[in-house]
Motif scaffolding. Structure first.
Motif, PDB file in Angstrom:
ATOM      1  N   GLU A 217      -3.707  -5.274  -2.228  1.00 49.68           N
ATOM      2  CA  GLU A 217      -4.277  -6.581  -1.876  1.00 49.68           C
ATOM      3  C   GLU A 217      -4.059  -7.597  -2.995  1.00 49.68           C
ATOM      4  O   GLU A 217      -3.720  -8.750  -2.737  1.00 49.68           O
ATOM      5  N   GLU A 218      -4.235  -7.162  -4.234  1.00 46.78           N
ATOM      6  CA  GLU A 218      -4.048  -8.062  -5.371  1.00 46.78           C
ATOM      7  C   GLU A 218      -2.594  -8.524  -5.472  1.00 46.78           C
ATOM      8  O   GLU A 218      -2.323  -9.711  -5.683  1.00 46.78           O
TER       9      GLU A 218
ATOM     10  N   HIS B  42       4.052  -3.923 -11.642  1.00 46.53           N
ATOM     11  CA  HIS B  42       2.814  -3.138 -11.674  1.00 46.53           C
ATOM     12  C   HIS B  42       3.094  -1.729 -12.204  1.00 46.53           C
ATOM     13  O   HIS B  42       2.367  -1.228 -13.067  1.00 46.53           O
TER      14      HIS B  42
ATOM     15  N   TYR C 265       0.830  -1.204   0.000  1.00 45.15           N
ATOM     16  CA  TYR C 265       0.000   0.000   0.000  1.00 45.15           C
ATOM     17  C   TYR C 265       0.870   1.261   0.000  1.00 45.15           C
ATOM     18  O   TYR C 265       0.576   2.230  -0.697  1.00 45.15           O
TER      19      TYR C 265
ATOM     20  N   THR D 198       2.141   1.574  -3.642  1.00 46.91           N
ATOM     21  CA  THR D 198       1.171   1.782  -4.719  1.00 46.91           C
ATOM     22  C   THR D 198       0.168   2.886  -4.417  1.00 46.91           C
ATOM     23  O   THR D 198      -0.382   3.478  -5.337  1.00 46.91           O
ATOM     24  N   GLY D 199      -0.132   3.098  -3.131  1.00 49.25           N
ATOM     25  CA  GLY D 199      -1.131   4.085  -2.755  1.00 49.25           C
ATOM     26  C   GLY D 199      -2.552   3.636  -3.055  1.00 49.25           C
ATOM     27  O   GLY D 199      -3.483   4.422  -2.986  1.00 49.25           O
ATOM     28  N   ASP D 200      -2.719   2.369  -3.382  1.00 48.40           N
ATOM     29  CA  ASP D 200      -4.039   1.840  -3.746  1.00 48.40           C
ATOM     30  C   ASP D 200      -4.256   0.523  -3.013  1.00 48.40           C
ATOM     31  O   ASP D 200      -3.540  -0.447  -3.243  1.00 48.40           O
ATOM     32  N   ARG D 201      -5.254   0.492  -2.146  1.00 47.44           N
ATOM     33  CA  ARG D 201      -5.493  -0.701  -1.320  1.00 47.44           C
ATOM     34  C   ARG D 201      -5.860  -1.919  -2.163  1.00 47.44           C
ATOM     35  O   ARG D 201      -5.394  -3.013  -1.905  1.00 47.44           O
ATOM     36  N   VAL D 202      -6.693  -1.739  -3.177  1.00 48.51           N
ATOM     37  CA  VAL D 202      -7.109  -2.870  -4.010  1.00 48.51           C
ATOM     38  C   VAL D 202      -5.909  -3.457  -4.745  1.00 48.51           C
ATOM     39  O   VAL D 202      -5.728  -4.681  -4.775  1.00 48.51           O
ATOM     40  N   ILE D 203      -5.081  -2.603  -5.314  1.00 51.13           N
ATOM     41  CA  ILE D 203      -3.879  -3.072  -6.012  1.00 51.13           C
ATOM     42  C   ILE D 203      -2.949  -3.759  -5.017  1.00 51.13           C
ATOM     43  O   ILE D 203      -2.400  -4.829  -5.300  1.00 51.13           O
TER      44      ILE D 203
END
Length: 186
Positions: A50-51, A87, A40, A43-48
């Motif tokens: 987690e993936e 990513h 996190y 990436t700054g994105d929780r969904v990314i």
């Protein structure tokens, strides 16, 4: 980062190679939160995030027989680092493609081209979904098209939340391959 005892790590890895699901779960619960936090942050994105973490653990399980790991913690965080780099690379490629599209087409042509590309992309995504096993398709559609939570899907289909996450990750991976092949073709 919490230090992880090497002898415990060796024991868990040996048990993992012998298909011990409890050892796998112990590894997951020991490292998943730290990996998620690190992903996190990058990436700054929780969904990314987690993936990326989910894919690391799926890969760990799938490759458990062949892995030669000396330091489990270093291996997992190294895998995360590579995942984040890949990513970011894919985002850069996507941005370059978008810039190319913007420079290449005039506004009118771009509108028409975008509609065609959107239709083609939708077809590619649907083709990717249709290539999945029936249960995986169902989970994906419930998650992405009907916006149901993992918990609701698990309850509705009478499967575990982990199974739902597995199906979603598998779906996304397959659809990404279809999209990647589509853009390579272009």
């Amino acid at each position: 980062m919490t230090p992880f005892e090497p002898d415990r790590s060796e024991d868990l890895l040996n048990r993992l190679k012998q298909d011990d699901k409890q050892a796998y779960e112990k590894i997951y619960f020991t490292f998943s939160k730290e990996l998620l936090y690190a992903a996190y942050k990058k990436t700054g994105d929780r969904v990314i995030a987690e993936e990326l973490v989910q894919n690391i653990f799926i890969s760990l399980w799938e490759k458990r027989q062949d892995l030669q790991i000396n330091n489990l913690q270093a291996y997992l965080f190294g895998a995360l680092k590579l995942s984040v780099i890949n990513h970011i690379r894919s985002l850069v490629m996507e941005n370059k493609y978008m810039e190319y599209q913007m420079l290449t087409y005039s506004e009118n042509h771009q509108d028409t081209a975008n509609l065609v590309d959107l239709h083609d992309l939708s077809s590619i995504i649907e083709e990717g979904i249709n290539s999945l096993p029936e249960k995986t398709q169902e989970v994906f559609r419930l998650s992405r098209y009907q916006h149901q939570s993992t918990k609701d899907i698990a309850t509705g289909l009478n499967i575990t939340e982990k199974a739902v996450e597995y199906h979603i990750t598998r779906s996304i991976k397959r659809i990404k391959e279809y999209i990647k092949n589509f853009y390579i073709f272009l």
